[in-house]
Structure formats: C-alpha cells, structure tokens
Design a protein around this motif. Structure first.
Motif, PDB file in Angstrom:
ATOM      1  N   ARG A 272       0.822  -1.215   0.000  1.00  0.00           N
ATOM      2  CA  ARG A 272       0.000   0.000   0.000  1.00  0.00           C
ATOM      3  C   ARG A 272       0.853   1.260   0.000  1.00  0.00           C
ATOM      4  O   ARG A 272       0.366   2.343  -0.357  1.00  0.00           O
ATOM      5  N   GLU A 273       2.115   1.162   0.387  1.00  0.00           N
ATOM      6  CA  GLU A 273       3.019   2.317   0.415  1.00  0.00           C
ATOM      7  C   GLU A 273       3.621   2.631  -0.956  1.00  0.00           C
ATOM      8  O   GLU A 273       4.220   3.685  -1.136  1.00  0.00           O
ATOM      9  N   VAL A 274       3.490   1.730  -1.924  1.00  0.00           N
ATOM     10  CA  VAL A 274       4.032   1.974  -3.269  1.00  0.00           C
ATOM     11  C   VAL A 274       3.142   3.033  -3.928  1.00  0.00           C
ATOM     12  O   VAL A 274       1.943   2.833  -4.084  1.00  0.00           O
ATOM     13  N   PRO A 275       3.719   4.175  -4.307  1.00  0.00           N
ATOM     14  CA  PRO A 275       2.906   5.282  -4.818  1.00  0.00           C
ATOM     15  C   PRO A 275       2.230   4.987  -6.159  1.00  0.00           C
ATOM     16  O   PRO A 275       2.718   4.183  -6.967  1.00  0.00           O
ATOM     17  N   TYR A 276       1.124   5.666  -6.380  1.00  0.00           N
ATOM     18  CA  TYR A 276       0.394   5.630  -7.645  1.00  0.00           C
ATOM     19  C   TYR A 276       1.377   5.902  -8.783  1.00  0.00           C
ATOM     20  O   TYR A 276       2.181   6.827  -8.713  1.00  0.00           O
ATOM     21  N   GLY A 277       1.325   5.095  -9.820  1.00  0.00           N
ATOM     22  CA  GLY A 277       2.180   5.289 -10.987  1.00  0.00           C
ATOM     23  C   GLY A 277       3.594   4.766 -10.834  1.00  0.00           C
ATOM     24  O   GLY A 277       4.420   4.932 -11.723  1.00  0.00           O
ATOM     25  N   SER A 278       3.900   4.133  -9.709  1.00  0.00           N
ATOM     26  CA  SER A 278       5.232   3.584  -9.453  1.00  0.00           C
ATOM     27  C   SER A 278       5.137   2.077  -9.328  1.00  0.00           C
ATOM     28  O   SER A 278       4.048   1.524  -9.193  1.00  0.00           O
ATOM     29  N   THR A 279       6.284   1.437  -9.340  1.00  0.00           N
ATOM     30  CA  THR A 279       6.334  -0.010  -9.126  1.00  0.00           C
ATOM     31  C   THR A 279       7.452  -0.334  -8.135  1.00  0.00           C
ATOM     32  O   THR A 279       8.350   0.478  -7.897  1.00  0.00           O
ATOM     33  N   ALA A 280       7.376  -1.515  -7.568  1.00  0.00           N
ATOM     34  CA  ALA A 280       8.428  -2.085  -6.734  1.00  0.00           C
ATOM     35  C   ALA A 280       8.518  -3.552  -7.115  1.00  0.00           C
ATOM     36  O   ALA A 280       7.571  -4.116  -7.666  1.00  0.00           O
ATOM     37  N   THR A 281       9.643  -4.164  -6.825  1.00  0.00           N
ATOM     38  CA  THR A 281       9.786  -5.582  -7.143  1.00  0.00           C
ATOM     39  C   THR A 281       9.377  -6.442  -5.946  1.00  0.00           C
ATOM     40  O   THR A 281       9.339  -5.978  -4.811  1.00  0.00           O
ATOM     41  N   TYR A 282       9.078  -7.698  -6.253  1.00  0.00           N
ATOM     42  CA  TYR A 282       8.784  -8.659  -5.191  1.00  0.00           C
ATOM     43  C   TYR A 282       9.937  -8.679  -4.185  1.00  0.00           C
ATOM     44  O   TYR A 282       9.718  -8.716  -2.977  1.00  0.00           O
ATOM     45  N   GLY A 283      11.171  -8.635  -4.696  1.00  0.00           N
ATOM     46  CA  GLY A 283      12.356  -8.651  -3.832  1.00  0.00           C
ATOM     47  C   GLY A 283      12.466  -7.424  -2.954  1.00  0.00           C
ATOM     48  O   GLY A 283      12.876  -7.515  -1.791  1.00  0.00           O
ATOM     49  N   GLU A 284      12.120  -6.254  -3.481  1.00  0.00           N
ATOM     50  CA  GLU A 284      12.184  -5.027  -2.679  1.00  0.00           C
ATOM     51  C   GLU A 284      11.182  -5.077  -1.519  1.00  0.00           C
ATOM     52  O   GLU A 284      11.513  -4.704  -0.392  1.00  0.00           O
ATOM     53  N   ILE A 285       9.974  -5.538  -1.805  1.00  0.00           N
ATOM     54  CA  ILE A 285       8.971  -5.649  -0.742  1.00  0.00           C
ATOM     55  C   ILE A 285       9.419  -6.695   0.276  1.00  0.00           C
ATOM     56  O   ILE A 285       9.310  -6.480   1.493  1.00  0.00           O
ATOM     57  N   ALA A 286       9.961  -7.810  -0.208  1.00  0.00           N
ATOM     58  CA  ALA A 286      10.436  -8.868   0.694  1.00  0.00           C
ATOM     59  C   ALA A 286      11.536  -8.343   1.621  1.00  0.00           C
ATOM     60  O   ALA A 286      11.498  -8.592   2.840  1.00  0.00           O
ATOM     61  N   ALA A 287      12.502  -7.612   1.080  1.00  0.00           N
ATOM     62  CA  ALA A 287      13.591  -7.064   1.888  1.00  0.00           C
ATOM     63  C   ALA A 287      13.063  -6.071   2.913  1.00  0.00           C
ATOM     64  O   ALA A 287      13.541  -6.024   4.056  1.00  0.00           O
TER      65      ALA A 287
END
Length: 147
Positions: free
Chosen positions: A73-88
């Motif tokens: 939910r913290e990933v901003p509108y129009g942006s992406t993050a990777t599965y690995g970034e969220i996991a870390a």
C-alpha cells in the motif's frame, strides 16, 4: 455490506464494502448492479486517485501477509516495486510476496499490480492484461495530474 461493480476497460471491477472498509475486490467479464465507493469509480475512470483512505481487511492483523499488504500500500500511484524489494522491506522472501499477491482479497486497494518481477512484469490473476491495463492507466493518470 454493499456490493456493486464498475467498468475498467473490457473488465468489470466487483467491490464488496461497508463504509470506508473494502472486504473484497475481484475482476470479472460481467458486471453486477449496486454501488461502488467513489474513489474506486474515479480510479477506474483513469483519474490519479489515492485509495489509501479506504481501509481493507487484508491489512488487519500481524501475519506476514498483512505486513506484505501494508508495505504494498506504500508503493505510490504510478510507481512499481519488485517482489524482492517488498520482501527485503519486511524481512521475508520474494516468493512469499508473490504468494500474498496471488491471494490479495482487495486488489486496487492493496495495489498488487504495482509489484513486478526483477526481470519483467510478473503475474496477475485473473489475467495479465489487467495488470498491464492498470499500470498503463496509472502512467496516463500520473502524466495528466502533472499538467
């Protein structure tokens, strides 16, 4: 609890909700009659809308999935993050993040479409074309909101 749907391209977004709490969101080829919260209607119409004001049952509790959904939910509108970034960020594995995304009860409110693989777009259920549509919609909305 109320339920209804709105259009998102060729798809319908079904939403079950009460007040500002969203209990279930799913994508379907047919619609159902009934109301949908205004922020979700605006989002599906392509407006750059912050859905963080809506509560979701997905983030309740202290389990790993709830922590993953909170981080997503913290990933901003129009942006992406990777599965690995969220996991870390929360101290788990990318595979656990992928499993949580596959079981997300409230997509859009927990924007799992913004979570991508390190080397590509990743998956999305029920159809990858929905993830592509949502990412494109947000890029277009982000550009329009800058003007």
């Amino acid at each position: 609890m109320m339920g209804g749907s709105c259009r998102l391209g060729l798809w319908h977004v079904h939403v079950w909700w009460s007040g500002d709490t969203i209990y279930r969101v799913r994508f379907a080829s047919t619609g159902i009659s009934g109301p949908v919260p205004a922020p979700i209607l605006k989002y599906c119409a392509g407006h750059a809308v912050d859905l963080s004001g809506l509560k979701t049952v997905a983030c309740e509790g202290e389990c790993v999935s709830a922590r993953i959904y909170q981080a997503v939910r913290e990933v901003p509108y129009g942006s992406t993050a990777t599965y690995g970034e969220i996991a870390a960020q929360i101290g788990t594995s990318p595979r656990a993040v992928g499993r949580a995304m596959a079981h997300n009860p409230t997509p859009l409110v927990v924007p799992c479409h913004r979570i991508v693989a390190a080397n590509g777009i990743g998956g999305f259920s029920p159809a990858l074309e929905i993830k592509e549509l949502l990412l494109a919609l947000e890029q277009k909305g982000k550009k329009a909101s800058r003007k």
